[in-house]
Design a protein around this motif. Structure first.
Motif, PDB file in Angstrom:
ATOM      1  N   UNK B  40       3.237  -2.758  14.581  1.00 29.86           N
ATOM      2  CA  UNK B  40       3.346  -4.082  13.952  1.00 29.86           C
ATOM      3  C   UNK B  40       4.038  -3.977  12.596  1.00 29.86           C
ATOM      4  N   UNK B  41       3.680  -2.946  11.835  1.00 25.06           N
ATOM      5  CA  UNK B  41       4.295  -2.776  10.502  1.00 25.06           C
ATOM      6  C   UNK B  41       5.785  -2.491  10.635  1.00 25.06           C
ATOM      7  N   UNK B  43       7.790  -3.574  12.985  1.00 25.99           N
ATOM      8  CA  UNK B  43       8.445  -4.855  13.297  1.00 25.99           C
ATOM      9  C   UNK B  43       8.496  -5.730  12.041  1.00 25.99           C
ATOM     10  N   UNK B  44       7.392  -5.738  11.281  1.00 22.91           N
ATOM     11  CA  UNK B  44       7.358  -6.544  10.045  1.00 22.91           C
ATOM     12  C   UNK B  44       8.384  -6.028   9.041  1.00 22.91           C
ATOM     13  N   UNK B  47      11.728  -7.358  10.139  1.00 17.75           N
ATOM     14  CA  UNK B  47      11.844  -8.815   9.938  1.00 17.75           C
ATOM     15  C   UNK B  47      11.821  -9.203   8.465  1.00 17.75           C
ATOM     16  N   UNK B 167      -2.481  -5.892   3.768  1.00 20.54           N
ATOM     17  CA  UNK B 167      -1.672  -4.979   4.582  1.00 20.54           C
ATOM     18  C   UNK B 167      -0.323  -4.811   3.898  1.00 20.54           C
ATOM     19  N   UNK B 169       3.815  -2.999   4.213  1.00 21.37           N
ATOM     20  CA  UNK B 169       4.859  -2.175   4.806  1.00 21.37           C
ATOM     21  C   UNK B 169       5.619  -1.603   3.611  1.00 21.37           C
TER      22      UNK B 169
END
Lengths: 183, 297
Positions: B40-41, B43-44, B47, B167, B169
């Motif tokens: 998920x990180x 992908x984040x 993006x 959270x 990144x």
């Protein structure tokens, strides 16, 4: 819908643009305290144009992208949006779109459905704070905003995917004479 | 042919639902260092620049919408603000006198200065993304671990406490706002008021609840609420003491409840904030133990 690699790319880019537009722009706007939510509308449009499988897959992908972009619990938005896309596609497979008001009405109805399902999942996952009844106001206003968003969005999505649409392909094919000897 | 289509459609639906449920349960139950969180990180991170670009490109359009809304709200707010300024002038006068006395007393017992940020460094960040539903009250900012931002760092604006980092990144971070259902902040009422826990009311971003205030404790409308910044042995609160949270608007007593319902209006306009500051630990959070209970957010 005729699915070619080009159409897959277009749909993928459409979903990505939808997620970025939602997260970076629409979520900052407020109309009477409610935020416009374009993703259920987009997924319903894709379901209406491509059928139940297309709607479900696009809903799943859009939800996954959204949850990843916002670092939220994976799977929640996917579940909700795939249901909305699937139901829109099933409607398309069983009924004719006899009125231009049907896509916005379906978008609004399925946004309402998605909002309640999303809320139910959140309650099941556990909410540690009291819940205000203003949530109902937000859901109702988001539903109305979805109706408004669907009015321009459905024709736009239809235009973007026109090479894949069977009805549009037949419309563009030149007509042959129906009687022998006619010109 | 038709039956084949129906079977295919059902198979795809069942597969997608099962995958969603597996993702949901795995992501929910695994720790923040789990594989799904890691993916998920990634992908984040990918993006993040797109969100930042879209945020900057669409800012003029957003400002135009905001201008219309603010113009309608301005007239009513003007009267309210005049009254608030008068009240604040009086408080500032009293506070200045208290600061002078405080310094004198500290010098007397040879105590060092107490800063509101407790030696933290402030990293400015821009809000580039926001959750579209009221169930998640989170924003994404354009600073991450590469800028020294770490999980549990407090996030403030010029008006007061906004939330904390939940959270990160390398280039972005998720901020869970004080109006999110996962948030709970230890707070106290000034001056010399009781302590409690600030919790949100899900669905109403303009209202917080100060919980665990006993019914016989006097709390007046207009009193300021700030973070209490507690310390117990090696453990310290996630938030430094003295960060402004909001103002008491109402305190109601229910016959069947042990505690009052103290309503607090947050100072920070969480819907409109664009620039925030992250109070980072100097040198990172390694070696500093923080409480996991009492201050969950």
């Amino acid at each position: 819908m005729i699915l070619t690699p080009q159409i897959y790319v277009r749909i993928g880019l459409l979903l990505l643009a939808g997620v970025i537009f939602q997260v970076s722009f629409l979520s900052d706007l407020s109309f009477l305290g409610a935020t416009p939510y374009i993703l259920p509308v987009l997924v319903v449009c894709l379901g209406l144009l491509g059928g139940a499988v297309t709607g479900a897959v696009c809903g799943f992908a859009a939800g996954l992208l959204l949850d990843s972009a916002l670092l939220q619990t994976l799977g929640v938005s996917s579940l909700v949006l795939l249901a909305a896309g699937y139901l829109a596609g099933r409607y398309r497979e069983n009924f004719e779109l006899s009125s231009p008001l049907i896509p916005p009405t379906l978008a609004a109805g399925l946004t309402l459905f998605a909002s309640f399902v999303f809320g139910a999942i959140q309650l099941m996952l556990g909410i540690d704070a009291p819940v205000s009844l203003l949530i109902l106001r937000e859901i109702v206003l988001q539903t109305l905003l979805s109706f408004v968003l669907a009015v321009p969005l459905y024709p736009l999505v239809r235009w973007l995917l026109r090479p894949a649409l069977i009805e549009d392909t037949e419309r563009r094919r030149p007509r042959l004479p129906s009687a022998i000897g006619a010109r | 042919m038709y039956r084949k289509q129906v079977r295919r459609r059902r198979a795809v639906l069942v597969l997608l639902v099962v995958v969603s449920l597996v993702l949901l349960s795995t992501h929910f139950s695994e720790g923040s260092g789990g594989p799904l969180h890691g993916v998920q990180r990634v992908v984040a991170t990918v993006l993040g620049p797109l969100e930042e670009g879209a945020d900057r490109a669409l800012k003029p359009v957003r400002d135009m919408f905001d201008w219309f809304g603010e113009t309608f709200d301005a007239r009513g707010e003007n009267e309210e603000l005049r009254d608030e300024v008068a009240d604040l002038r009086e408080r500032v006068a009293k506070a200045e006198s208290a600061v002078g006395e405080n310094k004198e007393l500290r010098d007397l017992v040879q105590l060092g200065p107490a800063g509101g940020s407790q030696g933290r460094e402030a990293v400015a960040a821009r809000v580039i993304g926001r959750s579209p539903t009221v169930w998640y009250s989170t924003v994404t900012i354009d600073r991450g671990s590469s800028s020294g931002v770490d999980v549990n760092d407090p996030v403030i604006t010029g008006d007061g406490l906004a939330g904390r980092i939940t959270d990160t990144t390398s280039g972005t971070a998720e901020v869970t706002l004080i109006t999110d259902h996962r948030s709970a902040v230890s707070a106290e009422v000034l001056p010399n008021g009781p302590s409690g826990v600030i919790k949100p009311e899900v669905g109403d971003p303009g209202e917080l609840l100060l919980d665990f205030i006993e019914e016989d404790t006097e709390v007046d409308e207009g009193q300021m609420v700030v973070t209490s910044g507690w310390r117990a042995g090696h453990l310290t609160s996630l938030f430094p003491a003295g960060l402004e949270i909001g103002k008491v608007t109402e305190a109601t007593v229910d016959e069947q409840e042990t505690y009052q319902r103290v309503h607090v209006r947050p100072f920070v306009d969480l819907r409109e904030m664009e620039i925030v500051q992250v109070l980072t630990e100097p040198g990172g959070a390694d070696g500093q133990s923080r409480a996991a209970t009492g201050d969950t957010g």
